[in-house]
Design a protein around this motif. Structure first.
Motif, PDB file in Angstrom:
ATOM      1  N   PHE A  86       0.814  -1.043   0.085  1.00  0.00           N
ATOM      2  CA  PHE A  86       0.078  -0.035  -0.050  1.00  0.00           C
ATOM      3  C   PHE A  86       0.798   1.321   0.025  1.00  0.00           C
ATOM      4  N   VAL A  87       0.549   2.094  -0.745  1.00  0.00           N
ATOM      5  CA  VAL A  87       1.395   3.372  -1.338  1.00  0.00           C
ATOM      6  C   VAL A  87       0.632   4.578  -1.003  1.00  0.00           C
ATOM      7  N   THR A  88       1.113   5.628  -0.254  1.00  0.00           N
ATOM      8  CA  THR A  88       0.486   7.092  -0.487  1.00  0.00           C
ATOM      9  C   THR A  88       1.634   7.708  -1.075  1.00  0.00           C
ATOM     10  N   LEU A  89       1.034   8.708  -1.933  1.00  0.00           N
ATOM     11  CA  LEU A  89       1.861   9.605  -2.562  1.00  0.00           C
ATOM     12  C   LEU A  89       1.669  11.124  -1.965  1.00  0.00           C
ATOM     13  N   ALA A  90       2.939  11.765  -1.806  1.00  0.00           N
ATOM     14  CA  ALA A  90       2.762  13.095  -1.410  1.00  0.00           C
ATOM     15  C   ALA A  90       3.680  13.996  -2.148  1.00  0.00           C
ATOM     16  N   GLN A  91       3.182  15.181  -2.543  1.00  0.00           N
ATOM     17  CA  GLN A  91       3.954  16.203  -3.356  1.00  0.00           C
ATOM     18  C   GLN A  91       5.361  16.408  -3.225  1.00  0.00           C
ATOM     19  N   GLY A  92       6.132  16.258  -4.280  1.00  0.00           N
ATOM     20  CA  GLY A  92       7.660  16.683  -4.338  1.00  0.00           C
ATOM     21  C   GLY A  92       8.683  15.635  -4.556  1.00  0.00           C
ATOM     22  N   ARG A  93       9.738  15.771  -5.201  1.00  0.00           N
ATOM     23  CA  ARG A  93      10.689  14.835  -5.292  1.00  0.00           C
ATOM     24  C   ARG A  93      11.925  15.501  -4.624  1.00  0.00           C
ATOM     25  N   THR A  94      12.779  14.697  -4.080  1.00  0.00           N
ATOM     26  CA  THR A  94      14.049  14.923  -3.312  1.00  0.00           C
ATOM     27  C   THR A  94      15.039  14.398  -4.406  1.00  0.00           C
ATOM     28  N   TRP A  95      15.865  14.799  -5.341  1.00  0.00           N
ATOM     29  CA  TRP A  95      16.864  14.462  -6.005  1.00  0.00           C
ATOM     30  C   TRP A  95      18.169  14.497  -5.370  1.00  0.00           C
TER      31      TRP A  95
ATOM     32  N   LYS B 119      -0.959   3.337 -12.914  1.00  0.00           N
ATOM     33  CA  LYS B 119      -2.302   3.199 -12.367  1.00  0.00           C
ATOM     34  C   LYS B 119      -3.042   4.675 -11.837  1.00  0.00           C
ATOM     35  N   PRO B 120      -3.855   4.980 -12.244  1.00  0.00           N
ATOM     36  CA  PRO B 120      -4.679   6.001 -12.087  1.00  0.00           C
ATOM     37  C   PRO B 120      -4.897   6.355 -10.447  1.00  0.00           C
ATOM     38  N   GLY B 121      -4.605   7.301  -9.829  1.00  0.00           N
ATOM     39  CA  GLY B 121      -4.886   7.531  -8.391  1.00  0.00           C
ATOM     40  C   GLY B 121      -5.983   8.480  -7.979  1.00  0.00           C
ATOM     41  N   ALA B 122      -6.062   9.697  -8.534  1.00  0.00           N
ATOM     42  CA  ALA B 122      -7.026  10.770  -8.299  1.00  0.00           C
ATOM     43  C   ALA B 122      -6.742  11.824  -9.349  1.00  0.00           C
ATOM     44  N   VAL B 123      -7.731  12.714  -9.309  1.00  0.00           N
ATOM     45  CA  VAL B 123      -7.770  13.817 -10.068  1.00  0.00           C
ATOM     46  C   VAL B 123      -7.942  14.985  -8.905  1.00  0.00           C
ATOM     47  N   VAL B 124      -6.972  15.972  -9.024  1.00  0.00           N
ATOM     48  CA  VAL B 124      -6.656  16.937  -7.745  1.00  0.00           C
ATOM     49  C   VAL B 124      -7.040  18.306  -8.561  1.00  0.00           C
ATOM     50  N   ARG B 125      -7.694  18.947  -7.930  1.00  0.00           N
ATOM     51  CA  ARG B 125      -8.010  20.523  -8.428  1.00  0.00           C
ATOM     52  C   ARG B 125      -7.820  21.318  -7.502  1.00  0.00           C
ATOM     53  N   ASN B 126      -6.778  22.118  -7.540  1.00  0.00           N
ATOM     54  CA  ASN B 126      -6.597  23.288  -6.582  1.00  0.00           C
ATOM     55  C   ASN B 126      -6.446  22.655  -5.110  1.00  0.00           C
TER      56      ASN B 126
ATOM     57  N   GLN C 101     -11.781   7.026  -8.538  1.00  0.00           N
ATOM     58  CA  GLN C 101     -12.603   5.844  -8.024  1.00  0.00           C
ATOM     59  C   GLN C 101     -11.507   4.722  -7.578  1.00  0.00           C
ATOM     60  N   ALA C 102     -10.456   4.661  -8.504  1.00  0.00           N
ATOM     61  CA  ALA C 102      -9.400   3.843  -7.974  1.00  0.00           C
ATOM     62  C   ALA C 102      -8.675   4.092  -6.936  1.00  0.00           C
ATOM     63  N   GLY C 103      -8.470   5.240  -6.560  1.00  0.00           N
ATOM     64  CA  GLY C 103      -7.865   5.560  -5.242  1.00  0.00           C
ATOM     65  C   GLY C 103      -8.432   5.429  -4.141  1.00  0.00           C
ATOM     66  N   ARG C 104      -9.798   5.668  -3.999  1.00  0.00           N
ATOM     67  CA  ARG C 104     -10.594   5.658  -2.922  1.00  0.00           C
ATOM     68  C   ARG C 104     -10.833   3.998  -2.676  1.00  0.00           C
ATOM     69  N   ARG C 105     -10.625   3.123  -3.851  1.00  0.00           N
ATOM     70  CA  ARG C 105     -10.860   1.652  -3.512  1.00  0.00           C
ATOM     71  C   ARG C 105      -9.699   1.037  -3.071  1.00  0.00           C
TER      72      ARG C 105
ATOM     73  N   ASN D 295      -7.867  13.590   2.283  1.00  0.00           N
ATOM     74  CA  ASN D 295      -7.359  13.943   1.055  1.00  0.00           C
ATOM     75  C   ASN D 295      -6.052  13.609   0.709  1.00  0.00           C
ATOM     76  N   VAL D 296      -6.173  11.941   0.927  1.00  0.00           N
ATOM     77  CA  VAL D 296      -4.849  11.279   0.575  1.00  0.00           C
ATOM     78  C   VAL D 296      -4.737  10.672  -0.659  1.00  0.00           C
ATOM     79  N   LEU D 297      -3.817  10.531  -1.383  1.00  0.00           N
ATOM     80  CA  LEU D 297      -3.572  10.044  -2.752  1.00  0.00           C
ATOM     81  C   LEU D 297      -3.072   8.614  -2.340  1.00  0.00           C
ATOM     82  N   CYS D 298      -3.538   7.657  -3.004  1.00  0.00           N
ATOM     83  CA  CYS D 298      -2.907   6.119  -2.678  1.00  0.00           C
ATOM     84  C   CYS D 298      -3.183   5.006  -3.832  1.00  0.00           C
ATOM     85  N   ALA D 299      -2.324   4.079  -3.568  1.00  0.00           N
ATOM     86  CA  ALA D 299      -2.402   3.205  -4.527  1.00  0.00           C
ATOM     87  C   ALA D 299      -1.884   1.721  -3.925  1.00  0.00           C
TER      88      ALA D 299
END
Length: 343
Positions: A155-164, A222-229, A240-244, A270-274
Motif C-alpha cells: 500500500f502506497v500513499t503519494l505526497a507532492q515533491g521529489r528529492t533528488w 495506475k490512476p490514483g485521483a484527480v486533484v483540483r487546486n 474511483q481507483a484511489g478510494r478503492r 485528501n490522501v493519494l494512494c494506490a
C-alpha cells in the motif's frame, strides 16, 4: 464579447452585406511572440517588404529572430505563426456564475489567459491524457510504503515533491516553460493563477521505476485521483481507483467495516494512494496537467471512455488484491457521464 473586443483579445469583423450583419463575426488577433527588432533589423524587414535588397548583416540578425528567411538566394518575410488554439464554449460562457475567461480577465493579468490558450494548444487527451508530461508535470514521492503483511502487495500513499539532491531540496513540479513562450518565473506564476481559478487540474498516476534523471518521469501506470487546486475530485474516474485502494487498506487494517465512513475519512484526509505489487522496487507519482473545460466532441467522448476503462481495469486488479488478502470491499466504481467540465 464586447469586453474582449475592447481589450484587443478578439477582433470584430465587418460584414460585407446587410443580411450578414445579423450575426456578429469575430477573429482572434495574431499573437506575436518573436523577439523585437532593432532599428537596423526593422529597416531590413521593411526593405524586403518593398522588394529591395536589405543590409546583409541586419537581415541575418532578423532571420535569427524569425522575421526573415532566405529562399533560393532571395530574402523573404516570414509570416506570423497563425496557429490557434480551439477552446470550448464553456470556457467563454456559462449558464450561471462567472466563466473561466471572466475569472482570468478579472485577475488583471494577461499571462494566465495566454498560458491557458497555449495549454489548450498543447493538450492531447487521447495520446497524452492531457498536456504532455514532457512539457509540464507534477512530481510525487512515496510517503508511506507498507507491505500488506505476508501478501505480495504494498500500500502506497503519494505526497507532492521529489528529492533528488538533499542539498538542493525538493521540488514538486517541473516544466519546459519556453514551450509556452513564457519566462520561467512568469510561467509558474501564471500556472498558480490557473490552478486557483479551477481552470486546470492534475490527473495523478503511479509511475513505477527509478527515473533516469532529476527531472525525468516514469511512464504513468495506475490512476490514483484527480486533484483540483489541492482537493481530490471524488466523481472523477481516476479517483474511483484511489478510494478503492484506500478502502481495501482500511478493511485490511481493521479501521472499520462501514464503507461510507471509510470514504468520508478518505475525503477528509485528501490522501493519494494506490496498491502495487511488492516486487516493484520503486513507486512514485506523476501528475498530468489538463484543462477542466473540454469541448463536447467525439474525440473527448472517446477519451472519456478510455479513462473510465482504464480506471475499471485498475479496479479489477484491486478486487483481486482484496480477494487475495481476504477482505471484502463493495464495488464503489461508477462510470461518470462525460461533460465539458467533467471530472
Amino acid at each position: 464579447m464586447a469586453v474582449l473586443v475592447k481589450r484587443g483579445l478578439v477582433g470584430e469583423l465587418e460584414a460585407a452585406t446587410t443580411r450578414a450583419r445579423t450575426k456578429p463575426r469575430y477573429e482572434l488577433p495574431r499573437m506575436e511572440n518573436r523577439p523585437s527588432l532593432a532599428v537596423k533589423e526593422q529597416a531590413a524587414v521593411e526593405a524586403v517588404r518593398r522588394g529591395e535588397n536589405p543590409d546583409p548583416q541586419a537581415a541575418f540578425r532578423a532571420a535569427k529572430k524569425g522575421w526573415l528567411k532566405k529562399i533560393d538566394g532571395n530574402w523573404t518575410e516570414t509570416p506570423v505563426n497563425t496557429t490557434v488554439a480551439f477552446v470550448p464554449n464553456s470556457f467563454v460562457r456559462t449558464a450561471s456564475g462567472s466563466s473561466p475567461l471572466a475569472r482570468l480577465l478579472n485577475a488583471g493579468e494577461i499571462n494566465p489567459l495566454m498560458l491557458a490558450m497555449r495549454l489548450y494548444l498543447r493538450q492531447n487527451l487521447m495520446e497524452a491524457r492531457g498536456v504532455p508530461v514532457e512539457d509540464v508535470r507534477q512530481h510525487y514521492h512515496a510517503d508511506v510504503s507498507e507491505q500488506l503483511e505476508q501478501h505480495p502487495y504494498r500500500f502506497v500513499t503519494l505526497a507532492q515533491g521529489r528529492t533528488w539532491d538533499v542539498e538542493d531540496g525538493s521540488f514538486d513540479k517541473s516544466a519546459i516553460s519556453g514551450r509556452f513562450n513564457l519566462e520561467n518565473a512568469d510561467f509558474w506564476r501564471a500556472l498558480r493563477v490557473l490552478e486557483h481559478s479551477h481552470v486546470v487540474e492534475w490527473a495523478v498516476y503511479t509511475a513505477n521505476g527509478k527515473p533516469a534523471g532529476e527531472y525525468a518521469t516514469g511512464r504513468p501506470a495506475k490512476p490514483g485521483a484527480v486533484v483540483r487546486n489541492g482537493v481530490i475530485q471524488v466523481p472523477a474516474p481516476e479517483s474511483q481507483a484511489g478510494r478503492r485502494a484506500y478502502a481495501i487498506f482500511g478493511a485490511h487494517e481493521g479501521l472499520g467495516a462501514d464503507l461510507a465512513e471509510s470514504m468520508r475519512h478518505w475525503q477528509r484526509a485528501n490522501v493519494l494512494c494506490a496498491i502495487e505489487h511488492a516486487s516493484v522496487p520503486h513507486t512514485e507519482g506523476v501528475g498530468i496537467l489538463r484543462m477542466t473545460h473540454r469541448a463536447d466532441t467525439e474525440n473527448t467522448r472517446a477519451w472519456w471512455r478510455q479513462i473510465n476503462a482504464e480506471s475499471r481495469e485498475t479496479g479489477f486488479f484491486y478486487s483481486s488484491v482484496a480477494e487475495a488478502i481476504g477482505v471484502q470491499v463493495a464495488d464503489i466504481s461508477v462510470t461518470a457521464a462525460c461533460t465539458s467540465t467533467a471530472a
